[in-house]
Design a protein around this motif. Structure first.
Motif: not given
Length: 120
Positions: A66-83, A91-94
């Motif tokens: 929000k402080a950087l001007g992005v409406r957070p539709d979703v908060v997510y993590a990108r992980v090493v698959p299988g771990t 945070v991302r506006t989708l």
């Protein structure tokens, strides 16, 4: 680049770093606009696993967006698959296309949704 934007990004990087604690490192914060139309903020992290992410961290990520001007539709993590090892937190506006990926209709093994939209 605007000094004001640099200061805001640095402040939000510190905020997320403080929420994660000393055992984790936030090495970088990136603002992005994707070809599809999504916009977001990504925090590159080291030393973080999914179990380390508290409500305080999620709140900090949403507020940073929000402080950087992005409406957070979703908060997510990108992980090493299988771990549980987290590569980055975001945070991302989708866009409509990506909304399906993040809704579970077309799941990606490297994306873990941590919080859906709390405000639209």
């Amino acid at each position: 680049m605007s000094r004001k934007l640099l200061r805001r990004c640095a402040a939000q990087l510190k905020r997320v770093q403080d929420a994660l604690g000393d055992d984790a490192v936030v090495s970088e914060v990136d603002l992005f606009v994707a070809r599809c139309g999504c916009v977001g903020v990504v925090f590159m992290v080291r030393g973080v696993e999914l179990r380390d992410i508290s409500d305080e961290v999620l709140d900090g990520l949403e507020e940073a967006g929000k402080a950087l001007g992005v409406r957070p539709d979703v908060v997510y993590a990108r992980v090493v698959p299988g771990t549980q090892v987290v590569i980055d937190l975001a945070v991302r506006t989708l866009c409509d296309t990506c909304r399906r990926e993040f809704s579970g209709e077309e799941p990606r093994p490297d994306l873990k949704v941590l919080r859906g939209a709390t405000e639209r």
